[in-house]
Scaffold this motif. Structure first.
Motif, PDB file in Angstrom:
ATOM      1  N   ALA A  37       0.838  -1.209   0.000  1.00 56.24           N
ATOM      2  CA  ALA A  37       0.000   0.000   0.000  1.00 56.24           C
ATOM      3  C   ALA A  37       0.868   1.253   0.000  1.00 56.24           C
ATOM      4  N   TRP A  38       1.961   1.250   0.776  1.00 53.96           N
ATOM      5  CA  TRP A  38       2.874   2.386   0.791  1.00 53.96           C
ATOM      6  C   TRP A  38       3.444   2.619  -0.602  1.00 53.96           C
ATOM      7  N   THR A  39       3.824   1.532  -1.269  1.00 48.68           N
ATOM      8  CA  THR A  39       4.383   1.639  -2.623  1.00 48.68           C
ATOM      9  C   THR A  39       3.350   2.178  -3.606  1.00 48.68           C
ATOM     10  N   ILE A  40       2.130   1.688  -3.526  1.00 46.99           N
ATOM     11  CA  ILE A  40       1.073   2.144  -4.440  1.00 46.99           C
ATOM     12  C   ILE A  40       0.771   3.625  -4.223  1.00 46.99           C
ATOM     13  N   VAL A  41       0.601   4.028  -2.965  1.00 45.15           N
ATOM     14  CA  VAL A  41       0.280   5.425  -2.676  1.00 45.15           C
ATOM     15  C   VAL A  41       1.451   6.330  -3.056  1.00 45.15           C
ATOM     16  N   TRP A  42       2.679   5.890  -2.800  1.00 42.09           N
ATOM     17  CA  TRP A  42       3.837   6.693  -3.202  1.00 42.09           C
ATOM     18  C   TRP A  42       3.874   6.874  -4.713  1.00 42.09           C
ATOM     19  N   GLY A  43       3.621   5.778  -5.453  1.00 46.82           N
ATOM     20  CA  GLY A  43       3.618   5.871  -6.908  1.00 46.82           C
ATOM     21  C   GLY A  43       2.521   6.788  -7.430  1.00 46.82           C
ATOM     22  N   LEU A  44       1.346   6.688  -6.848  1.00 46.21           N
ATOM     23  CA  LEU A  44       0.246   7.556  -7.269  1.00 46.21           C
ATOM     24  C   LEU A  44       0.507   9.017  -6.901  1.00 46.21           C
ATOM     25  N   SER A  45       1.172   9.244  -5.775  1.00 46.19           N
ATOM     26  CA  SER A  45       1.498  10.629  -5.414  1.00 46.19           C
ATOM     27  C   SER A  45       2.605  11.167  -6.323  1.00 46.19           C
ATOM     28  N   PHE A  46       3.493  10.309  -6.752  1.00 45.23           N
ATOM     29  CA  PHE A  46       4.535  10.718  -7.701  1.00 45.23           C
ATOM     30  C   PHE A  46       3.908  11.155  -9.020  1.00 45.23           C
ATOM     31  N   LEU A  47       2.834  10.471  -9.407  1.00 44.10           N
ATOM     32  CA  LEU A  47       2.115  10.832 -10.628  1.00 44.10           C
ATOM     33  C   LEU A  47       1.153  11.998 -10.412  1.00 44.10           C
ATOM     34  N   GLY A  48       0.922  12.367  -9.181  1.00 43.15           N
ATOM     35  CA  GLY A  48       0.033  13.484  -8.878  1.00 43.15           C
ATOM     36  C   GLY A  48      -1.423  13.087  -8.756  1.00 43.15           C
ATOM     37  N   ALA A  49      -1.707  11.803  -8.642  1.00 42.58           N
ATOM     38  CA  ALA A  49      -3.091  11.344  -8.575  1.00 42.58           C
ATOM     39  C   ALA A  49      -3.679  11.462  -7.168  1.00 42.58           C
ATOM     40  N   VAL A  50      -2.878  11.199  -6.143  1.00 44.20           N
ATOM     41  CA  VAL A  50      -3.335  11.301  -4.753  1.00 44.20           C
ATOM     42  C   VAL A  50      -2.235  11.958  -3.931  1.00 44.20           C
ATOM     43  N   GLU A  51      -2.608  12.375  -2.729  1.00 45.45           N
ATOM     44  CA  GLU A  51      -1.627  12.952  -1.818  1.00 45.45           C
ATOM     45  C   GLU A  51      -1.049  11.845  -0.955  1.00 45.45           C
TER      46      GLU A  51
END
Length: 74
Positions: A37-51
């Protein structure tokens, strides 16, 4: 040679009949779900999709934990 064959048969019989400790499986599921989950959220935040934040990581971890628990317990 017969000693190694008997040891192999004993090991296979032991692992085939062992169900394991469910507490270990639940702990592993929790740890791996949190890391994923940490990896997924980090990746999505890198893309600007979530904080990237603790609540988003915890929510994703709970969802992943529940899904894997339901799939493995059936």
């Amino acid at each position: 040679m017969s000693d190694s064959d008997s040891e192999r048969d004993g090991f296979e019989a032991g692992t085939a009949g062992s169900q394991g400790d469910p507490r270990v499986l639940i702990a592993m599921n929790a740890i791996l779900s949190t890391l994923f989950a940490w990896t997924i959220v980090w990746g999505l935040s890198f893309l600007g999709a979530v904080e990237f934040g603790l609540i988003n990581v915890a929510t994703a971890a709970v969802v992943l934990f529940a899904i894997t628990y339901l799939v493995t317990m059936n």
